[in-house]
Motif scaffolding. Sequence first.
Motif, PDB file in Angstrom:
ATOM      1  N   THR A 173       0.930  -0.946   0.015  1.00 51.23           N
ATOM      2  CA  THR A 173      -0.138   0.003  -0.322  1.00 51.23           C
ATOM      3  C   THR A 173       0.812   1.417  -0.115  1.00 51.23           C
ATOM      4  N   VAL A 174       0.306   2.632  -1.412  1.00 55.85           N
ATOM      5  CA  VAL A 174       0.933   3.616  -0.834  1.00 55.85           C
ATOM      6  C   VAL A 174       0.241   4.671  -0.451  1.00 55.85           C
ATOM      7  N   PRO A 175       0.051   5.181   0.922  1.00 55.26           N
ATOM      8  CA  PRO A 175      -0.689   5.730   0.797  1.00 55.26           C
ATOM      9  C   PRO A 175      -0.621   7.145   0.679  1.00 55.26           C
ATOM     10  N   LYS A 176      -1.825   8.083   0.836  1.00 54.38           N
ATOM     11  CA  LYS A 176      -1.312   9.233   0.367  1.00 54.38           C
ATOM     12  C   LYS A 176      -1.313  10.461   1.595  1.00 54.38           C
ATOM     13  N   ASP A 177      -0.966   9.655   2.714  1.00 58.09           N
ATOM     14  CA  ASP A 177       0.171  10.494   3.956  1.00 58.09           C
ATOM     15  C   ASP A 177       1.087   9.326   4.904  1.00 58.09           C
ATOM     16  N   ILE A 178       2.415   8.582   4.235  1.00 55.98           N
ATOM     17  CA  ILE A 178       2.441   7.675   4.922  1.00 55.98           C
ATOM     18  C   ILE A 178       3.239   8.285   6.160  1.00 55.98           C
ATOM     19  N   HIS A 179       3.884   9.209   6.459  1.00 51.45           N
ATOM     20  CA  HIS A 179       3.947  10.072   8.292  1.00 51.45           C
ATOM     21  C   HIS A 179       3.072   9.770   9.397  1.00 51.45           C
ATOM     22  N   LEU A 180       1.202   9.645   8.371  1.00 47.73           N
ATOM     23  CA  LEU A 180       0.196   9.865   9.931  1.00 47.73           C
ATOM     24  C   LEU A 180       0.177   8.205   9.616  1.00 47.73           C
ATOM     25  N   GLU A 181      -0.230   7.470   8.449  1.00 43.43           N
ATOM     26  CA  GLU A 181      -0.563   5.785   8.896  1.00 43.43           C
ATOM     27  C   GLU A 181       0.830   4.943  10.038  1.00 43.43           C
ATOM     28  N   ILE A 182       2.108   5.809   9.599  1.00 39.19           N
ATOM     29  CA  ILE A 182       2.918   5.269  10.356  1.00 39.19           C
ATOM     30  C   ILE A 182       2.779   5.714  12.276  1.00 39.19           C
TER      31      ILE A 182
END
Length: 308
Positions: A173-182
């Motif tokens: 998955t490549v999300p719109k905001d990787i840092h929020l997901e982390i």
Amino acid sequence: MKIVVVGAGGVGGYFGARLAEAGHNVTFVVREPHFSIILQDGLKIIHSEGEFTVHPKVVKDFKEIPDMDLIILAIKSWQLQTVAEQFKPYLQKHTLVLPLQNGVGSVDKLSEVIPAKNILAGFCKIVSKVESPGIIRHLNFKPEIVFGEIDNSQTNRILKLQQRLSKANFVATVPKDIHLEIWKKFLFIATVSGLGGLTRMTMGVLRSESYTRQLLEESSKEIIALAQAKGIGLSEEHFLMVMGVIDNLEPDTTASVQRDIMAGKPSELEDFNGYIMKEGRKLGVDTPTHAFTYYCLLPMEKKARNLL
């Protein structure tokens, strides 16, 4: 694709085996006893639908690898910079480095050692364990690797990597905001890990006892306050989400960091409670629950690292 996986534990072993199964050129950088066992018998994955074995290349040193398109770092947070120093001389311009640690500081740590242009941000979702060296057991739900560019841009290389990883039997998955997901994953794992290690109790006990449940809630809210101070969009919605996750876990669940602490092994205490406390001090965010947990566990951490 030439993929290097550092570590053959529950994370690296599983994802590396799936990538090898899908036809990628996978090399594992591992220590004994994993090295000898995988070299002789291969790497076995046991899952709900059966099992399979792959026979990837295994090495002990990066100098034995002539070319690397992708390096997956499936190691502990505190090992990142040491390992990055080891592969730095062999890093090529096109090589992508993907950390899969639970903490939120992996990119910063790697950036102190290698060029930022080589680094991706990422993490994984998986429940698995080492049954014995060379044998990995997958325990629950379909595994997933979540990753992206540090600036969240949808580059050709990130989309091409997603396409290639998606050929393996896991979600990429490549999300719109990787840092929020982390930070969303960090919110859960850092809420429960230290308190679990301190009390040595399972999730069922922690969530049902009124005082320890209050500590879980306070721990979660402190992480959200820190995230907001750093410009990360965690909110009340995510607090309710993480408490819901905690309430729906199997009662005997424990976190990996908790298990390391209870086993007397070096843990990611510094990257969890320690990080939250120290970043909170820098940004003027009070984190008393994490400070208490950190300082209570610190003597055990020092003992595990032979510092006492």
